[in-house]
Design an enzyme around this catalytic site. Structure first.
Site, PDB file in Angstrom:
ATOM      1  N   CYS A  26       0.828  -1.209   0.000  1.00 44.07           N
ATOM      2  CA  CYS A  26       0.000   0.000   0.000  1.00 44.07           C
ATOM      3  C   CYS A  26       0.860   1.255   0.000  1.00 44.07           C
ATOM      4  O   CYS A  26       2.059   1.229   0.253  1.00 44.07           O
ATOM      5  CB  CYS A  26      -0.888   0.053   1.249  1.00 44.07           C
ATOM      6  SG  CYS A  26      -1.973  -1.351   1.489  1.00 44.07           S
ATOM      7  N   CYS A  30      -2.679   4.890   2.890  1.00 41.69           N
ATOM      8  CA  CYS A  30      -3.825   3.996   2.685  1.00 41.69           C
ATOM      9  C   CYS A  30      -4.833   4.147   3.825  1.00 41.69           C
ATOM     10  O   CYS A  30      -4.453   4.139   5.005  1.00 41.69           O
ATOM     11  CB  CYS A  30      -3.356   2.540   2.605  1.00 41.69           C
ATOM     12  SG  CYS A  30      -4.696   1.374   2.223  1.00 41.69           S
ATOM     13  N   CYS A  57      -2.719  -2.899  -3.446  1.00 41.60           N
ATOM     14  CA  CYS A  57      -3.981  -2.681  -2.729  1.00 41.60           C
ATOM     15  C   CYS A  57      -5.023  -2.125  -3.701  1.00 41.60           C
ATOM     16  O   CYS A  57      -4.743  -1.202  -4.468  1.00 41.60           O
ATOM     17  CB  CYS A  57      -3.750  -1.692  -1.583  1.00 41.60           C
ATOM     18  SG  CYS A  57      -5.243  -1.194  -0.703  1.00 41.60           S
ATOM     19  N   CYS A  60      -6.172   1.807  -2.143  1.00 36.96           N
ATOM     20  CA  CYS A  60      -5.329   3.005  -2.241  1.00 36.96           C
ATOM     21  C   CYS A  60      -4.554   3.085  -3.544  1.00 36.96           C
ATOM     22  O   CYS A  60      -3.953   4.111  -3.846  1.00 36.96           O
ATOM     23  CB  CYS A  60      -4.358   3.100  -1.060  1.00 36.96           C
ATOM     24  SG  CYS A  60      -2.989   1.894  -1.098  1.00 36.96           S
ATOM     25  N   ASP A 426      18.987  37.228 -14.921  1.00 33.75           N
ATOM     26  CA  ASP A 426      17.667  37.451 -15.511  1.00 33.75           C
ATOM     27  C   ASP A 426      17.091  38.754 -14.969  1.00 33.75           C
ATOM     28  O   ASP A 426      17.148  39.025 -13.762  1.00 33.75           O
ATOM     29  CB  ASP A 426      16.741  36.284 -15.159  1.00 33.75           C
ATOM     30  CG  ASP A 426      15.340  36.470 -15.697  1.00 33.75           C
ATOM     31  OD1 ASP A 426      15.119  36.160 -16.874  1.00 33.75           O
ATOM     32  OD2 ASP A 426      14.475  36.949 -14.928  1.00 33.75           O
TER      33      ASP A 426
END
Length: 472
Positions: A26, A30, A57, A60, A426
């Protein structure tokens, strides 16, 4: 174990928990009741859990969790390999092709991946194919034989065995659980991300700098064309509260996995915004900006070579002028496509198409023409993809005529995905730093490492520019 007990979604994709008594693995988040610690085992990848005999699972769906943010932060062999595997290199070129791209032997690549992830490149690619198969099963009505080929499996038997092993359901049983819709190559899916996510600069930047014919903002979604190994595609990406809505129209469904990977890369969806914001907030000058709009992402690209060309076209000109130059290039050298659902007309020209470029047709200074032609000539030897060695590519770009720090770092930030890329020269960054009271920018920015690319997004956001806002 604490992450599992608290169901902390921030760790989804970082690791996977497997339960000995059920044979299921999981996500940490979960919703089921956490098992006893002695009944749990933890794995660094879904592929490792699958190799150990655990299945995903059904509640999940750990195979659909965001990818580990670690692979986007690091520049070592394992991280580069994971980015390339996500981009489909193993499916297209095999493990020898992956090793060749990385500059290592097959044995070295396999050994390091197994040591860190508990699975080799074939198992990791197989896990990705299983997820692609699940998407196709649940979102299309393709016959299973066509679907298996589209997902990258060599045979229908391998496809059936893999799906049954990973999801504990046959492909037919998996489809019965969903309401698949008829498809002609268009697939709608959800792209998960780690919260928070600030969509303003992410989609605002892509829309404001979009090249007409290749990109557009339409009906609340950013749309663009994609050049893919087996054909082309069109994607529409829509920011929603808990996911990114993604609609892909592909000429060949074998390109699905790569298209998804490139969309996730474009939107920086595997980032760990909590870690980024926590570090940047330690700077008292930057902290108010982070608190105002947490979860900023770095807008990237779906094609490194395309972005490098656009970076050169954008040297020392406005956003509007850069779009105009790029649009002319697309109309003259891009590959036409049909887009019944919008106004997209072309793929951005690739390296081969640009090889026929007549410099006299470019309405720009001769020095920039030379820069563009030098880049096009060097492209065959430049690695501008997700698996590039950042330092090596930077060094190669620096040697090209007309490539200064701004161009090199802009490409490193948006094409290579270096989270620490920084462009202190920049104009927007300099103006924002001055307004914040930062005098020695390079020295001050050292405290933002390794997330300086994200700091740049916050600095740009202080300006009143269309890149900072979602289009109306």
């Amino acid at each position: 174990m604490r992450a599992v007990q608290s169901k902390d979604a921030r760790f989804d994709g970082w690791f996977f928990g497997a339960v000995l008594t059920t044979g299921i693995y999981c996500r940490p988040s979960c919703p089921v009741v956490p098992p006893k610690p002695e009944n749990m085992r933890f794995y660094p990848s879904a592929a490792a859990a699958q190799q150990a005999g655990f299945r995903a699972c059904k509640r999940c769906r750990p195979d659909a969790s965001p990818g580990s943010p670690e692979w986007n932060v690091r520049a070592d062999l394992v991280a580069r390999a994971m980015r390339l595997i996500a981009d489909g290199v193993v499916d297209r070129d095999g493990v020898p092709g992956l090793a060749s791209r990385l500059g290592y032997s097959v044995r070295q690549v396999e050994r390091q991946l197994i040591a860190e992830l508990g699975a080799g490149p074939l198992a990791l690619a197989r896990s990705q194919r299983a997820q692609t198969a699940r998407l196709l099963i649940e979102t299309t009505t393709l016959p299973m034989s066509d679907l298996a080929l589209a997902a990258g499996f060599s045979s229908i038997r391998t496809f059936n065995d893999t799906v049954r092993e990973v999801f504990a359901l046959s492909p037919t049983e998996l489809r019965r659980r969903t309401k698949a819709h008829a498809t002609t190559g268009t697939i709608a899916l959800r792209l998960p991300f780690r919260a928070p996510l600030c969509p303003d600069n992410l989609f605002g930047h892509l829309a404001a700098t979009g090249v007409p014919g290749v990109e557009e903002w339409r009906d609340g979604a950013y749309r663009r064309t994609l050049r893919l190994p087996h054909g082309h595609g069109v994607v529409a990406l829509r920011p929603l509260p808990d996911h990114i809505g993604c609609q892909l129209t592909l000429t060949d469904l074998r390109d699905l996995s790569m298209a998804i990977s490139r969309c996730r890369w474009l939107l920086d969806l595997d980032a760990d915004p909590v870690a980024v914001d926590e570090l940047l907030s330690r700077d008292p000058l930057l902290a108010p900006l982070v608190a105002k709009e947490p979860g900023r992402r770095v807008p990237r690209t779906v094609d490194g070579e395309e972005f490098a060309v656009r970076a050169v076209l954008g040297q020392q000109v406005s956003t509007a002028a850069a779009r105009t130059h790029a649009s002319r290039l697309v109309q003259a050298h891009g590959e036409p496509i049909d887009d019944p659902d919008g106004g997209l007309t072309h793929l951005f020209p690739d390296r081969e198409a640009l090889g026929d470029l007549d410099p006299e047709t470019l309405a720009m200074p001769k020095s920039r023409r030379r820069t563009l032609l030098g880049l096009i000539e060097a492209m065959g030897d430049l690695d501008l993809g997700a698996g590039a060695d950042w330092d090596r590519t930077r060094a190669a770009l620096t040697e090209l005529p007309g490539f200064g720090p701004w161009t090199v770092e802009t490409i490193a930030m948006r094409a290579l995905g270096d989270p620490d890329a920084f462009i202190p020269n920049d104009l927007g960054v300099k103006l924002a730093a001055k307004a914040l009271g930062i005098e020695k920018l390079n020295e001050h920015a050292a405290r933002w490492r390794p997330w300086r690319a994200y700091a740049v997004q916050h600095l740009w956001a202080t300006g009143d520019h269309p890149i900072n806002y979602l289009p109306a």
